[in-house]
Structure formats: structure tokens, C-alpha cells
Design a protein around this motif. Structure first.
Motif, PDB file in Angstrom:
ATOM      1  N   ILE A 192      28.910  52.159  32.039  1.00  0.00           N
ATOM      2  CA  ILE A 192      29.633  50.893  32.024  1.00  0.00           C
ATOM      3  C   ILE A 192      28.821  49.914  32.848  1.00  0.00           C
ATOM      4  O   ILE A 192      28.456  50.196  33.982  1.00  0.00           O
ATOM      5  N   LYS A 193      28.521  48.765  32.260  1.00  0.00           N
ATOM      6  CA  LYS A 193      27.772  47.740  32.981  1.00  0.00           C
ATOM      7  C   LYS A 193      28.478  46.411  32.782  1.00  0.00           C
ATOM      8  O   LYS A 193      28.799  46.038  31.663  1.00  0.00           O
ATOM      9  N   THR A 194      28.754  45.730  33.878  1.00  0.00           N
ATOM     10  CA  THR A 194      29.336  44.403  33.776  1.00  0.00           C
ATOM     11  C   THR A 194      28.339  43.400  34.320  1.00  0.00           C
ATOM     12  O   THR A 194      27.554  43.706  35.214  1.00  0.00           O
ATOM     13  N   LYS A 214      35.842  45.206  34.110  1.00  0.00           N
ATOM     14  CA  LYS A 214      35.773  43.844  33.599  1.00  0.00           C
ATOM     15  C   LYS A 214      35.613  42.865  34.756  1.00  0.00           C
ATOM     16  O   LYS A 214      36.315  42.953  35.754  1.00  0.00           O
ATOM     17  N   GLU A 215      34.649  41.952  34.604  1.00  0.00           N
ATOM     18  CA  GLU A 215      34.476  40.854  35.546  1.00  0.00           C
ATOM     19  C   GLU A 215      35.273  39.682  35.011  1.00  0.00           C
ATOM     20  O   GLU A 215      35.237  39.406  33.814  1.00  0.00           O
ATOM     21  N   LEU A 216      36.042  39.019  35.877  1.00  0.00           N
ATOM     22  CA  LEU A 216      36.950  37.969  35.428  1.00  0.00           C
ATOM     23  C   LEU A 216      36.671  36.640  36.107  1.00  0.00           C
ATOM     24  O   LEU A 216      37.575  35.918  36.477  1.00  0.00           O
ATOM     25  N   GLY A 217      35.411  36.289  36.308  1.00  0.00           N
ATOM     26  CA  GLY A 217      35.068  35.020  36.943  1.00  0.00           C
ATOM     27  C   GLY A 217      34.826  33.939  35.913  1.00  0.00           C
ATOM     28  O   GLY A 217      34.044  34.133  34.991  1.00  0.00           O
ATOM     29  N   TYR A 218      35.458  32.814  36.046  1.00  0.00           N
ATOM     30  CA  TYR A 218      35.339  31.770  35.033  1.00  0.00           C
ATOM     31  C   TYR A 218      34.857  30.436  35.567  1.00  0.00           C
ATOM     32  O   TYR A 218      34.060  29.780  34.947  1.00  0.00           O
TER      33      TYR A 218
END
Length: 176
Positions: free
Chosen positions: A94-96, A123-127
């Protein structure tokens, strides 16, 4: 019993502290990394899973899923993680990577581990600017909600409703 949080450096558990009777030794990948520890009813450690990237990563909240897994919500100053396939449920790494050119320092993160401590997904959740995911709630229908805070020109709370099959359904921003 689960513990989720963060640690720096190394963590050593002696033979009398583990279910297997074997030593457990783990090191952080970056400066500070997220960690999940599962204990049995006698408070012996069953497993330890380290999730982190090259910088600083924290888990603030966790919740049990209907299938025995554990959801984790937190933040990261890089949003980049790599988990070897030998440590994942699927056997696939797994790679984010950061989804956007985030102008801020912090990015929200979410992960799921199974009952054996193997990563199921991340999951990365930066917007936009600075985000952190500070609570998570699992539902019985294979979905969950993550709540956090986003700081940009305005401060707003974010509610993300997620279904594992598609990994993101809806983002609702609530201005303060």
C-alpha cells in the motif's frame, strides 16, 4: 483491547509481555509514526503494527469494524506512506502519496487494519491547507464517517462519509 497513537524511535516488548512468548521490536519509519497495539484479556501483546512515512504521523481515534478490523483517523505532515505487502491483508504493498499540492503542513489520514494487524487500506485526505482527522465511527453496513478540521482562509469542520467499496462518497464542509 487496542491502543492506537504515535511513537518515536523504537519499541521493545520482552518475551513475558507477548502472547507468543517472543520478543517484539519495531522502529519508526520517520520522526514520529502511528502505532496500533492489540492486547489480549490478560494484557499481553498479540501484535504491533507501525504505520508511518518519512515525517510525523499521528492517530487520534480508532473504532472497531463489524468484521473485527480497526479504523484509524489522524494526521501526517507528508501524506506519504508505504506499507510492504508482507504487512498487508492482500499481500500487495500500500502506497499513498499526497493527492494535491497541499499548501499547508498537515494532511488528514485514515487507515484500516484487520484483526491480525495487517493493513487493509490507507488514504491521505489532504485537500487545501491544513487538515487533521480527529474522530472516526464505523457503521454496520461497511461504511464509516471520519470527522476532522480544515484550516485555510476560514476554519471549517469536515465530515467525510466513506464506503469501503468506493473509499469516498461525500465530503461535507461545515463553516465555523
Amino acid at each position: 483491547i487496542y491502543y492506537s497513537g504515535a511513537f518515536k524511535g523504537s519499541l521493545y516488548l520482552d518475551t513475558y509481555e507477548t502472547v507468543s512468548g517472543e520478543e517484539i521490536y519495531v522502529e519508526s519509519y520517520g520522526d514520529v509514526d502511528g502505532v496500533v497495539i492489540k492486547y489480549n484479556k490478560d494484557l499481553l501483546v498479540e501484535w504491533v503494527t507501525v504505520i508511518g512515512g518519512p515525517g510525523t504521523d499521528h492517530f487520534y481515534k480508532s473504532d472497531l469494524t463489524a468484521d473485527g478490523g480497526l479504523l484509524l483517523a489522524g494526521d501526517s505532515d507528508t501524506g506519504s506512506f508505504k506499507i510492504a505487502g508482507s504487512l498487508t491483508q492482500s499481500g500487495i504493498s500500500i502506497k499513498t502519496s499526497p493527492q494535491w499540492d497541499n499548501a499547508g503542513t498537515w494532511r488528514g489520514i485514515a487507515f484500516k487494519v484487520n484483526d491480525d494487524g495487517e493493513a487493509v487500506w490507507g488514504k491521505e485526505l489532504g485537500y487545501t491547507s491544513d487538515e487533521g482527522m480527529y474522530t472516526v465511527t464505523a457503521f454496520t453496513n461497511n461504511s464509516f464517517a471520519i470527522c476532522g478540521l480544515e484550516t485555510s482562509d476560514i476554519v471549517q469542520s469536515s465530515f467525510i462519509r466513506v464506503n469501503e467499496d468506493i473509499l469516498m462518497e461525500e465530503i461535507v464542509a461545515l463553516e465555523s
